[in-house]
Enzyme design. Sequence first.
Site, PDB file in Angstrom:
ATOM      1  N   ALA A 120       0.741  -1.361   0.061  1.00 53.93           N
ATOM      2  CA  ALA A 120      -0.210  -0.013   0.150  1.00 53.93           C
ATOM      3  C   ALA A 120       0.838   1.203   0.068  1.00 53.93           C
ATOM      4  O   ALA A 120       2.043   1.117   0.577  1.00 53.93           O
ATOM      5  CB  ALA A 120      -0.770   0.019   1.181  1.00 53.93           C
ATOM      6  N   GLU A 142      -0.248  -9.436  -0.953  1.00 56.26           N
ATOM      7  CA  GLU A 142      -1.571  -9.861  -0.614  1.00 56.26           C
ATOM      8  C   GLU A 142      -2.459  -9.760  -2.066  1.00 56.26           C
ATOM      9  O   GLU A 142      -3.168 -10.468  -2.516  1.00 56.26           O
ATOM     10  CB  GLU A 142      -2.044  -8.645   0.141  1.00 56.26           C
ATOM     11  CG  GLU A 142      -1.539  -8.938   1.655  1.00 56.26           C
ATOM     12  CD  GLU A 142      -2.078  -7.868   2.438  1.00 56.26           C
ATOM     13  OE1 GLU A 142      -1.667  -6.740   2.323  1.00 56.26           O
ATOM     14  OE2 GLU A 142      -2.636  -8.425   3.524  1.00 56.26           O
ATOM     15  N   GLY A 177       0.806  -5.099   0.940  1.00 59.50           N
ATOM     16  CA  GLY A 177      -0.575  -5.374  -0.171  1.00 59.50           C
ATOM     17  C   GLY A 177       0.092  -5.777  -1.550  1.00 59.50           C
ATOM     18  O   GLY A 177      -0.626  -6.372  -2.190  1.00 59.50           O
ATOM     19  N   GLU A 222       4.056  -5.147   7.458  1.00 59.70           N
ATOM     20  CA  GLU A 222       3.612  -4.257   8.124  1.00 59.70           C
ATOM     21  C   GLU A 222       3.725  -3.960   9.507  1.00 59.70           C
ATOM     22  O   GLU A 222       3.684  -2.922   9.947  1.00 59.70           O
ATOM     23  CB  GLU A 222       1.857  -4.671   8.004  1.00 59.70           C
ATOM     24  CG  GLU A 222       1.357  -4.550   6.551  1.00 59.70           C
ATOM     25  CD  GLU A 222       1.690  -5.734   5.691  1.00 59.70           C
ATOM     26  OE1 GLU A 222       2.414  -6.728   5.993  1.00 59.70           O
ATOM     27  OE2 GLU A 222       1.157  -6.000   4.520  1.00 59.70           O
TER      28      GLU A 222
HETATM   29  C1  LIG Z   1      -1.923  -3.476   2.226  1.00 62.16           C
HETATM   30  C2  LIG Z   1      -1.717  -3.288   3.768  1.00 62.16           C
HETATM   31  C3  LIG Z   1      -2.975  -3.064   4.380  1.00 62.16           C
HETATM   32  O1  LIG Z   1      -1.435  -4.607   4.139  1.00 62.16           O
HETATM   33  C4  LIG Z   1      -0.618  -2.621   4.206  1.00 62.16           C
HETATM   34  C5  LIG Z   1       0.770  -2.523   3.382  1.00 62.16           C
HETATM   35  O2  LIG Z   1       0.915  -3.017   2.177  1.00 62.16           O
HETATM   36  S1  LIG Z   1       1.940  -1.688   4.123  1.00 62.16           S
HETATM   37  C6  LIG Z   1       3.266  -1.261   3.129  1.00 62.16           C
HETATM   38  C7  LIG Z   1       4.122  -2.466   3.152  1.00 62.16           C
HETATM   39  N1  LIG Z   1       5.262  -2.481   2.393  1.00 62.16           N
HETATM   40  C8  LIG Z   1       6.440  -1.949   2.750  1.00 62.16           C
HETATM   41  O3  LIG Z   1       6.397  -1.650   4.097  1.00 62.16           O
HETATM   42  C9  LIG Z   1       7.435  -1.753   1.749  1.00 62.16           C
HETATM   43  C10 LIG Z   1       8.092  -0.386   1.881  1.00 62.16           C
HETATM   44  N2  LIG Z   1       9.103  -0.058   0.971  1.00 62.16           N
HETATM   45  C11 LIG Z   1      10.284  -0.471   1.429  1.00 62.16           C
HETATM   46  O4  LIG Z   1      10.634  -1.080   2.322  1.00 62.16           O
HETATM   47  C12 LIG Z   1      11.510  -0.436   0.353  1.00 62.16           C
HETATM   48  O5  LIG Z   1      10.932   0.763  -0.391  1.00 62.16           O
HETATM   49  C13 LIG Z   1      11.818  -1.498  -0.604  1.00 62.16           C
HETATM   50  C14 LIG Z   1      12.552  -2.236   0.179  1.00 62.16           C
HETATM   51  C15 LIG Z   1      10.700  -2.086  -1.309  1.00 62.16           C
HETATM   52  C16 LIG Z   1      12.752  -1.031  -1.781  1.00 62.16           C
HETATM   53  O6  LIG Z   1      13.834  -0.354  -1.183  1.00 62.16           O
HETATM   54  P1  LIG Z   1      15.124   0.464  -2.007  1.00 62.16           P
HETATM   55  O7  LIG Z   1      15.369  -0.435  -3.254  1.00 62.16           O
HETATM   56  O8  LIG Z   1      15.892   1.008  -1.119  1.00 62.16           O
HETATM   57  O9  LIG Z   1      14.081   1.739  -2.635  1.00 62.16           O
HETATM   58  P2  LIG Z   1      13.280   2.874  -1.859  1.00 62.16           P
HETATM   59  O10 LIG Z   1      14.337   4.256  -2.131  1.00 62.16           O
HETATM   60  O11 LIG Z   1      13.072   2.624  -0.324  1.00 62.16           O
HETATM   61  O12 LIG Z   1      11.851   3.228  -2.802  1.00 62.16           O
HETATM   62  C17 LIG Z   1      12.022   3.965  -4.007  1.00 62.16           C
HETATM   63  C18 LIG Z   1      10.705   4.867  -3.964  1.00 62.16           C
HETATM   64  O13 LIG Z   1       9.797   4.133  -3.936  1.00 62.16           O
HETATM   65  C19 LIG Z   1       8.913   4.527  -2.697  1.00 62.16           C
HETATM   66  N3  LIG Z   1       8.134   3.644  -1.843  1.00 62.16           N
HETATM   67  C20 LIG Z   1       8.667   2.321  -2.003  1.00 62.16           C
HETATM   68  N4  LIG Z   1       7.729   1.464  -1.250  1.00 62.16           N
HETATM   69  C21 LIG Z   1       6.443   2.319  -0.905  1.00 62.16           C
HETATM   70  C22 LIG Z   1       5.422   2.136  -0.369  1.00 62.16           C
HETATM   71  N5  LIG Z   1       4.893   1.120   0.171  1.00 62.16           N
HETATM   72  N6  LIG Z   1       4.663   3.362  -0.239  1.00 62.16           N
HETATM   73  C23 LIG Z   1       4.991   4.581  -0.762  1.00 62.16           C
HETATM   74  N7  LIG Z   1       6.236   4.700  -1.677  1.00 62.16           N
HETATM   75  C24 LIG Z   1       6.880   3.829  -1.598  1.00 62.16           C
HETATM   76  C25 LIG Z   1      10.089   5.096  -1.799  1.00 62.16           C
HETATM   77  O14 LIG Z   1       9.562   5.930  -1.151  1.00 62.16           O
HETATM   78  C26 LIG Z   1      10.939   5.590  -2.858  1.00 62.16           C
HETATM   79  O15 LIG Z   1      10.404   7.044  -3.276  1.00 62.16           O
HETATM   80  P3  LIG Z   1      11.087   8.372  -2.694  1.00 62.16           P
HETATM   81  O16 LIG Z   1      10.685   8.485  -1.490  1.00 62.16           O
HETATM   82  O17 LIG Z   1      12.668   8.192  -3.279  1.00 62.16           O
HETATM   83  O18 LIG Z   1      10.348   9.287  -3.896  1.00 62.16           O
END
Ligand SMILES: CC(C)(O)CC(=O)SCCNC(=O)CCNC(=O)[C@H](O)C(C)(C)COP(=O)(O)OP(=O)(O)OC[C@H]1O[C@@H](n2cnc3c(N)ncnc32)[C@H](O)[C@@H]1OP(=O)(O)O
Length: 265
Positions: free
Chosen positions: A73, A119, A116, A139
């Site tokens: 998400a 999921e 998500g 999460e």
């Molecule tokens: C649906 C539910 C209810 O179950 C809830 C969920 O899904 S909660 C979300 C679960 N997902 C996460 O926690 C993953 C979050 N992302 C990461 O941990 C990392 O981005 C990564 C391990 C996937 C990749 O890391 P890396 O290669 O170092 O790239 P980044 O620089 O972190 O990301 C690039 C760019 O994408 C943006 N990004 C990544 N994931 C998300 C996200 N889930 N939501 C919003 N944006 C995301 C990240 O912020 C970067 O953008 P910028 O900030 O540089 O503009």
Amino acid sequence: MTSASSETASFETVLFEKKGRVGLVTLNRPKALNALNAQLIAELNQVLDACEADADIGAIVITGSEKAFAAGADIKEMKDKTFGDVILQDFIAPWERITRVRKPVIAAVSGFALGGGCELAMMADFIIASDTAKFGQPEIMLGVIPGAGGTQRLTRAVGKAKAMDLILTGRHMDAAEAERAGLVARVVPAADLVAEALKAAEKIASFSLPSAMLAKESVNRAFETTLAEGVRFERHAFHALFATEDQKEGMAAFAEKRPPQFKHA
Ligand SMILES: CC(C)(O)CC(=O)SCCNC(=O)CCNC(=O)[C@H](O)C(C)(C)COP(=O)(O)OP(=O)(O)OC[C@H]1O[C@@H](n2cnc3c(N)ncnc32)[C@H](O)[C@@H]1OP(=O)(O)O
């Protein structure tokens, strides 16, 4: 935004292409690793509606980019929501459209399928993963828990021990571990992922659509009911298929040693 009823359609966050009898849907927010925001989910649902309504589509493939199927998400969109917001909007409910698609759906996963994203992939009928795929439900690291079926579908797919491990530690699982655990149907080289998923989908779409739809519905019953009820449902579905032209054609073609010409009727 254009309509998804034509051969190709380009939305802001989703691309759609019709490949023979297969609808190929590509999640397309590369800068955010396909983080699932409200707009992406709405556009995905619009494309799924169009695929369901199109009699010439017999199977659907959903994929992302090489780096990410979807990183979950959109945390930036979600972070300021209150309990009142999420309960009144029934946040996440629109994500479940995919579970009501009656045609077979394959998730072709490369790179991150987290939260998500994992999921969404699990809501498909099966997952074909590239050797670079990474699955996880992180999460807990955000102070929440999976909210789009992760605690339920992951546990049914991989069992309690591994589901607890993944959900409580937030660690990622690579493609090989996901295949061993039963989360993914097969693992292919990243460069071949979409071609392999399309090949599988084309094969499914070449069979009688009523058979494929009832096969899917019957397998899904295994997760929702008792063995006796599930077997009874399967028996009724099997009997019902004798009312189709495709059953006559499929069995006649076997007896006459020729390929069947299914009419999906
Ligand atoms: C649906 C539910 C209810 O179950 C809830 C969920 O899904 S909660 C979300 C679960 N997902 C996460 O926690 C993953 C979050 N992302 C990461 O941990 C990392 O981005 C990564 C391990 C996937 C990749 O890391 P890396 O290669 O170092 O790239 P980044 O620089 O972190 O990301 C690039 C760019 O994408 C943006 N990004 C990544 N994931 C998300 C996200 N889930 N939501 C919003 N944006 C995301 C990240 O912020 C970067 O953008 P910028 O900030 O540089 O503009």
